[in-house]
Design a protein around this motif. Structure first.
Motif, PDB file in Angstrom:
ATOM      1  N   VAL A 167     -35.781  -0.493  55.898  1.00 42.67           N
ATOM      2  CA  VAL A 167     -34.715   0.475  55.635  1.00 42.67           C
ATOM      3  C   VAL A 167     -35.169   1.873  56.034  1.00 42.67           C
ATOM      4  N   VAL A 191     -28.974   5.677  53.373  1.00 45.79           N
ATOM      5  CA  VAL A 191     -29.842   4.497  53.377  1.00 45.79           C
ATOM      6  C   VAL A 191     -29.277   3.519  54.404  1.00 45.79           C
ATOM      7  N   ASP A 192     -30.072   3.252  55.439  1.00 39.72           N
ATOM      8  CA  ASP A 192     -29.667   2.336  56.507  1.00 39.72           C
ATOM      9  C   ASP A 192     -30.577   1.127  56.528  1.00 39.72           C
ATOM     10  N   VAL A 198     -30.519  -2.885  51.357  1.00 39.78           N
ATOM     11  CA  VAL A 198     -30.006  -1.591  50.917  1.00 39.78           C
ATOM     12  C   VAL A 198     -29.483  -1.685  49.491  1.00 39.78           C
ATOM     13  N   ARG A 202     -30.800   0.244  46.157  1.00 43.30           N
ATOM     14  CA  ARG A 202     -29.917   1.126  45.392  1.00 43.30           C
ATOM     15  C   ARG A 202     -29.790   0.706  43.936  1.00 43.30           C
TER      16      ARG A 202
END
Length: 208
Positions: A167, A191-192, A198, A202
C-alpha cells in the motif's frame, strides 16, 4: 526554539475549557472530561499505569482516572495546564520527547470529536518532530499487521519497508500522525493498494 509540547498543551487546555466537560472526542466512549482526566493521571499518578504490566490490576488505573475526573472541571483543566516538574513524563528534560505527540494527538481528538475539525497548517519544525514519532509508530504497526507500505509525508522524504510495498499512504505529517495513531477514520490521507489490504489497514488498531 519552540517547545511544541508546551504549545500544544496550552492550546488543548484552552480548547477543553471552551468545549466544556461533556463534548465528544475521537477516543471511543470518552468525553472531554474523561480525556482531560486521562492526561492528568498520566502525569500525576504514574502508579495508575501498573495495570499495563500486571493484568489483574488493570482496573486500578481506571478507578484512579474516574476519581480524578470527578474534580470540578476548571480545576481538572488547571492541573493539565500546569504539569508537575517531578513527573517522569512531564519534567523539563523529557517533556518535548514525551508530550509533543501526546498533546498533539489529544488536541486533535478534541478538535475532531464532533466531526467538524479541519486539518491545521503546522509549522515545519512541529511537522519534523511529529514525523520522527510517526515513522517509528507506523513501522511497528505495519509490522504487527504484516502489511508493507510506502509512506509519503508531504514535504519530507518517503519511507518504504519493502521494495514492492502493498500500500501507499500519503498526506500531510499531521494527518499521517492521526492515521497511524489509530484515528484512521478522521485522518485526511490517501491510501492506495489492493482493496482488501487498504480496508484491513483502515480498520486495524494502530498506535500505542
Amino acid at each position: 526554539m519552540t517547545n511544541y509540547a508546551r504549545a500544544e498543551r496550552a492550546a488543548l487546555a484552552d480548547l477543553l475549557l471552551s468545549e466544556g466537560p461533556d463534548a465528544p472526542t475521537l477516543c471511543t466512549g470518552w468525553t472531554t472530561r474523561d480525556l482531560a482526566a486521562h492526561l492528568v493521571v498520566r502525569e500525576r499518578r504514574p502508579d495508575s499505569a501498573i495495570g499495563l504490566l500486571i493484568r489483574p490490576l488493570a482496573g486500578y488505573g481506571e478507578r484512579v482516572r474516574l476519581a480524578r475526573a470527578a474534580l470540578p472541571y476548571p480545576e481538572l483543566i488547571a492541573q493539565l495546564r500546569t504539569p508537575p516538574v517531578w513527573s517522569p513524563v512531564s519534567n523539563p528534560l523529557v517533556d518535548p520527547l514525551a508530550n509533543t505527540m501526546e498533546m498533539f494527538i489529544h488536541h486533535e481528538d478534541v478538535r475532531r470529536g464532533g466531526g467538524a475539525g479541519e486539518p491545521r497548517t503546522l509549522d515545519r519544525e512541529l511537522e519534523a518532530a511529529l514525523w520522527r514519532n510517526v515513522r517509528l509508530i507506523a513501522r511497528a504497526g505495519l509490522r504487527r499487521l504484516g502489511v508493507t507500505a510506502a509512506i509519503e509525508p508531504a514535504g519530507f522524504p518517503a519511507v518504504r519497508d519493502s521494495a514492492a510495498p502493498q500500500v501507499r499512504v500519503a498526506g500531510d505529517v499531521g494527518e499521517l500522525a492521526v492515521f497511524f495513531f489509530g484515528r484512521q477514520r478522521a485522518a485526511r490521507v490517501t491510501v492506495d493498494g489492493p482493496p482488501e489490504v487498504v480496508e484491513r489497514l483502515r480498520m486495524a488498531r494502530l498506535g500505542i
